[in-house]
Structure formats: structure tokens, C-alpha cells
Design an enzyme around this catalytic site. Sequence first.
Site, PDB file in Angstrom:
ATOM      1  N   ARG A 171      -5.334 -43.487  18.188  1.00 22.88           N
ATOM      2  CA  ARG A 171      -3.930 -43.177  17.895  1.00 22.88           C
ATOM      3  C   ARG A 171      -3.063 -43.174  19.146  1.00 22.88           C
ATOM      4  O   ARG A 171      -1.839 -43.184  19.054  1.00 22.88           O
ATOM      5  CB  ARG A 171      -3.842 -41.811  17.210  1.00 22.88           C
ATOM      6  CG  ARG A 171      -4.399 -41.797  15.800  1.00 22.88           C
ATOM      7  CD  ARG A 171      -4.468 -40.389  15.240  1.00 22.88           C
ATOM      8  NE  ARG A 171      -5.472 -39.597  15.952  1.00 22.88           N
ATOM      9  CZ  ARG A 171      -5.785 -38.344  15.641  1.00 22.88           C
ATOM     10  NH1 ARG A 171      -5.149 -37.733  14.649  1.00 22.88           N
ATOM     11  NH2 ARG A 171      -6.709 -37.686  16.320  1.00 22.88           N
ATOM     12  N   LYS A 195     -24.788 -39.380  14.147  1.00 20.52           N
ATOM     13  CA  LYS A 195     -25.089 -38.219  13.324  1.00 20.52           C
ATOM     14  C   LYS A 195     -23.908 -37.249  13.388  1.00 20.52           C
ATOM     15  O   LYS A 195     -23.131 -37.296  14.353  1.00 20.52           O
ATOM     16  CB  LYS A 195     -26.380 -37.545  13.790  1.00 20.52           C
ATOM     17  CG  LYS A 195     -26.232 -36.715  15.081  1.00 20.52           C
ATOM     18  CD  LYS A 195     -27.471 -35.918  15.327  1.00 20.52           C
ATOM     19  CE  LYS A 195     -27.279 -34.986  16.493  1.00 20.52           C
ATOM     20  NZ  LYS A 195     -26.419 -33.836  16.252  1.00 20.52           N
ATOM     21  N   HIS A 203     -29.800 -40.249  19.034  1.00 21.43           N
ATOM     22  CA  HIS A 203     -30.010 -40.607  20.444  1.00 21.43           C
ATOM     23  C   HIS A 203     -31.347 -40.118  20.983  1.00 21.43           C
ATOM     24  O   HIS A 203     -31.861 -40.647  21.972  1.00 21.43           O
ATOM     25  CB  HIS A 203     -28.862 -40.067  21.315  1.00 21.43           C
ATOM     26  CG  HIS A 203     -28.850 -38.580  21.486  1.00 21.43           C
ATOM     27  ND1 HIS A 203     -28.247 -37.728  20.591  1.00 21.43           N
ATOM     28  CD2 HIS A 203     -29.382 -37.802  22.451  1.00 21.43           C
ATOM     29  CE1 HIS A 203     -28.396 -36.493  21.001  1.00 21.43           C
ATOM     30  NE2 HIS A 203     -29.084 -36.498  22.118  1.00 21.43           N
ATOM     31  N   LYS A 238     -34.831 -41.960  23.793  1.00 21.06           N
ATOM     32  CA  LYS A 238     -35.386 -41.417  25.034  1.00 21.06           C
ATOM     33  C   LYS A 238     -36.770 -42.011  25.297  1.00 21.06           C
ATOM     34  O   LYS A 238     -37.596 -42.117  24.400  1.00 21.06           O
ATOM     35  CB  LYS A 238     -35.466 -39.891  24.957  1.00 21.06           C
ATOM     36  CG  LYS A 238     -34.105 -39.203  24.957  1.00 21.06           C
ATOM     37  CD  LYS A 238     -34.245 -37.698  24.952  1.00 21.06           C
ATOM     38  CE  LYS A 238     -32.885 -37.010  24.970  1.00 21.06           C
ATOM     39  NZ  LYS A 238     -32.165 -37.227  26.227  1.00 21.06           N
ATOM     40  N   GLU A 253     -31.601 -24.898  24.205  1.00 18.43           N
ATOM     41  CA  GLU A 253     -30.483 -25.129  25.111  1.00 18.43           C
ATOM     42  C   GLU A 253     -30.069 -23.798  25.720  1.00 18.43           C
ATOM     43  O   GLU A 253     -30.060 -22.767  25.036  1.00 18.43           O
ATOM     44  CB  GLU A 253     -29.300 -25.750  24.372  1.00 18.43           C
ATOM     45  CG  GLU A 253     -29.584 -27.131  23.808  1.00 18.43           C
ATOM     46  CD  GLU A 253     -28.379 -27.711  23.095  1.00 18.43           C
ATOM     47  OE1 GLU A 253     -27.603 -28.430  23.747  1.00 18.43           O
ATOM     48  OE2 GLU A 253     -28.204 -27.437  21.898  1.00 18.43           O
ATOM     49  N   ASP A 294     -27.624 -29.481  12.687  1.00 21.36           N
ATOM     50  CA  ASP A 294     -27.298 -30.205  13.907  1.00 21.36           C
ATOM     51  C   ASP A 294     -28.529 -30.806  14.566  1.00 21.36           C
ATOM     52  O   ASP A 294     -28.453 -31.882  15.161  1.00 21.36           O
ATOM     53  CB  ASP A 294     -26.595 -29.257  14.898  1.00 21.36           C
ATOM     54  CG  ASP A 294     -26.026 -29.990  16.100  1.00 21.36           C
ATOM     55  OD1 ASP A 294     -25.487 -31.091  15.918  1.00 21.36           O
ATOM     56  OD2 ASP A 294     -26.118 -29.453  17.220  1.00 21.36           O
ATOM     57  N   HIS A 347     -33.223 -34.655  14.812  1.00 21.42           N
ATOM     58  CA  HIS A 347     -34.081 -34.737  15.994  1.00 21.42           C
ATOM     59  C   HIS A 347     -35.497 -34.222  15.733  1.00 21.42           C
ATOM     60  O   HIS A 347     -36.490 -34.917  15.992  1.00 21.42           O
ATOM     61  CB  HIS A 347     -33.483 -33.923  17.144  1.00 21.42           C
ATOM     62  CG  HIS A 347     -32.122 -34.369  17.567  1.00 21.42           C
ATOM     63  ND1 HIS A 347     -31.665 -35.658  17.385  1.00 21.42           N
ATOM     64  CD2 HIS A 347     -31.109 -33.715  18.175  1.00 21.42           C
ATOM     65  CE1 HIS A 347     -30.437 -35.761  17.867  1.00 21.42           C
ATOM     66  NE2 HIS A 347     -30.086 -34.592  18.345  1.00 21.42           N
TER      67      HIS A 347
END
Length: 505
Positions: A61, A167, A197, A201, A235, A254, A259
Site C-alpha cells: 500500500r 504458516k 521454515h 534448517k 524461546e 504457533d 514445527h
Amino acid sequence: MNPNPLRDPRDRRLPRIAGPCTVVMFGVTGDLARKKLIPAIYDLANRGLLPPGFGLVGFARRDWGDGTFASLLKKAAKAGARTEWSETVWKQLAAGIRFVPGQFDDDDAWEELAKTLTKLDERQGTGGNHAFYLSIPPGLFPTVVSKIDEHGLAKPGEGWRRVVIEKPFGHDLESAKELNHLIGNVFEAESVFRIDHYLGKETVQNILALRFANQMFEPVWNANYVDHVQITMAEDIGIGSRAGYYDAIGAARDVIQNHLLQLLALVAMEEPVAFDASSLRAEKQKVLRSVRLPDDLDKHTARAQYVEGWAGGQPVVGYRGEDGIDDGSLTETYAALRLDIHTRRWAGVPFYLRTGKRLGRRVTEVAVIFKKAPHLPFENIDVTELGHNALVMRIQPDEGVTMRFGAKVPGTTMEIRDVNMDFVYGGSFVESSPEAYERLILDVLLGDPPLFPQHREVELSWEILDPVMDHWARKRTIDTYEAGTWGPQSADEMLARDGRVWRRP
């Protein structure tokens, strides 16, 4: 076509290079594009893996021209590049960079996009090969995909057309099916690339190499020798600026749905007949179809939110104290559950999955924990400090493999203690591992789909997770854990009921 006489077909050092093509990036102003996608495209070009005839079109935009857009991309590429900066490489990339301003539902903007692609085909020689990268919120997928179809951009002429979806692939089974139906009406199945992703790896791909390239592991890779498997993605950070996204999704949707279930499938799958897309997907789908949830979800699942605590030596706020989070939010920042795989190989071996924000450290690993030796010729005092043998595959950040086993402590007494034997990627290979997005973007441009989950894998994953999410939704309370710790007490109790403990990464 005659083979190149100067190239030995046995030489694996020469990589495959993408042919002429254009990437159209929707959501090019977002964090993902700026921090991951643009640097990955530059690194691919710098490694000689993109053709001179390459185009990159941004659609957003913002009221930018080609020059302003190119300078912003240059800044992002410089900031995130893994390889050394080359002005020559950038100039070659910049020749194919274009920007189209407009709303996603603006037909005039779409007409301009179509003209831009036609001009790029002529100028850059991209031959009508176009990949549409949807780095946008899932709610915008229907609009963008329908406009791609409406303006004839999905119809392959002389070249190919592909679509890349980030995702999450829906928020439950029903929405995943709707999304698959929507995209399937516009693009052929083999032209749809769903990016997880983690599958890009090197260390995730090494799970397959470790299992199937080595004879020593196969005889013990089953319920006769394995006690249980722990898959952890931890994390140490909070949600940052992702409050709007995260509070609507939560930790389980998530991370676990994509994953961790993909990691479970790679660990538990049977050997494929070949490392092509159909063979890999067939074996992974067999595993996901065989997964069973525990009968009592209260006892074998855990969810929680982090509260105030310490991270990196600094005091941090709790989840409900983060900007943009409602005081009464029940969204989980920690999720753990037990899954069982009802196959001959894995019957009786529980798989424990856990993920969380604001935990003790950042780490992703798969730990295969073996049964204790059934008949030890030692006194109990000799083996007090001896635990279970374990094979730990470290996905990040210290990529490698650790094997834990017992060894005698030097001295006059027979004392057995756990020791570790380590393989570290950085110490064994001269070349550093490329970023996951480099591999995945290149695979999209090459049309190579083995690392991308198919729509059926996505639906099977939601079939596993949906009953857990429905069960949690009926509960109006949520456990808590202090930031900087390793999760709630309820997660420890979940394993304690089975006579096990969480491994400390």
C-alpha cells in the site's frame, strides 16, 4: 541436450541454479520480508544460485517508486545478509527490482502488476516464470488468491506459476480445509508451496541423514530400546511486537501444529523408498495418521502463561503486561502434551512435545531417551549418577548431535557416570549452514517440493491438535510460570505421572 563435457556427473560441489524467474512478494513491508526474505534472496544471488534474469516485484500500500523501494531493500539486505556484501551483486539484483503500489482489492493496481510482470519478462528474460510469495496475514489470503486468479496471473503460459504460503495454515481443521480448497481452485497441487521454515534448517534435514545413512541406529530405533522421546522448542524472549498475532494464536497453534509435529514425523517415519516429495510425504502421513491423543487430556497436557520474572539478568513483565495484551487473556505461552504413535515400531513409546516463551534459554532439540540397561552387574551405589542413554539432535542454536552414555570414573572404585560425546556442525564442516529461507526459496524457484508439507499433512496435524484446543477452550483458567524458568509445575507433574522427568537442555 548434450551433457557438459567439462563437468563430472559425480561432482556434488556444483549446486543447482534457478532458471530465469520473477518473485512477486506480497507483504514486502513486513518484518519477515525485511529480516529474512530479502537477505535470503541477496545471499542466494551472492552465492551464484540466482540467474542474471531474475526479477523481484513488491506489492504494498505504500506510495513508493522503484528507486525508493530498491534502496529500502538494499538497506534490509545489508543488515541481514549472511554472506559478504558485494555491490556488483546488488546492482545485478537491482536491475530486476520493481514496485507496484496499491490495495490488495484494487483492480487498477493488479492491472499494473500484470503489466509490470510482462515488461520484466521482456527486459529480464524471465520467460513468464512467476512465484507469488504471500507473506501476509492469513485473513488476506482469499483476497490475494482470488485477485491472482481474476487477473489471469495464475495461468501458466510459456512459463510456470507457483504460490508460496507462510504458516499458519489456518487456525483449525475447518479453516485449513477452506484455505486448501481456495488455493486448490487456483493453483495445481504441485505449484503450492507451504513454507515451514524449520524444515529448511540443515539440522532438521540431518535427522534423515542420521537415521537412514547410518546402520548403527536402525536396530535400536524402536520400542524395544527407546523409553520415550522429548521434542522441545524453547524461546527466552517474550512476544515482542507480535501481540496482535500471538494473542489470537497461542503457543500450540504457533509451534506444535507445524514445527513440532513435523519433527515428530521425521523422527518416527519409516525409511522412504527415495528422497523425493511423494515418498517423504507418504511416510510422514503414515506417522501422523497413527498418532493418538491420551484418554485424559487434563493429565497429559499442560498450558500456561508466563508472569513477571527475570530474563538475561533483567526483570521482565508477564504476558498480560505486554503491550497490546488484554488483562484477562487466556492465551497460552507454554504448551506441552503427550502423544502416542500406534505402529509396530513405536507402540508404548510416548512422545512429549513442549514449547514456550520466556523459558530458561533458546533451544530446539529432539531427545531420544533409551531404556536403562535391564541387568546391571554393578552395586546400586556404583550407578547412582547414571541416567538413561540418550541421543540428542540439537536443531538450534548449537547445531549438532550429542550422545549420552555411561563411563567409569577414573579411580580405584567402580563408579559409573553419564558422559557426552558431541558432534558440532561448526567444528566438522568448513562451510557454515545457510539460512533456512535460502534453501526454501531456492527450492520454490527450482520447483523442488520435498521440504514442503502437502495439504493432507496440514489437515492431519490439525486433526491431532484440534481436540486439545477444544478441551483447553472449555477451561476458564490457565496455569502460570515465572519468566526465566522452564515452565509450569503442571508440565512437570504430567511427566511425573509416567515416572519420567523433562530433560534440561
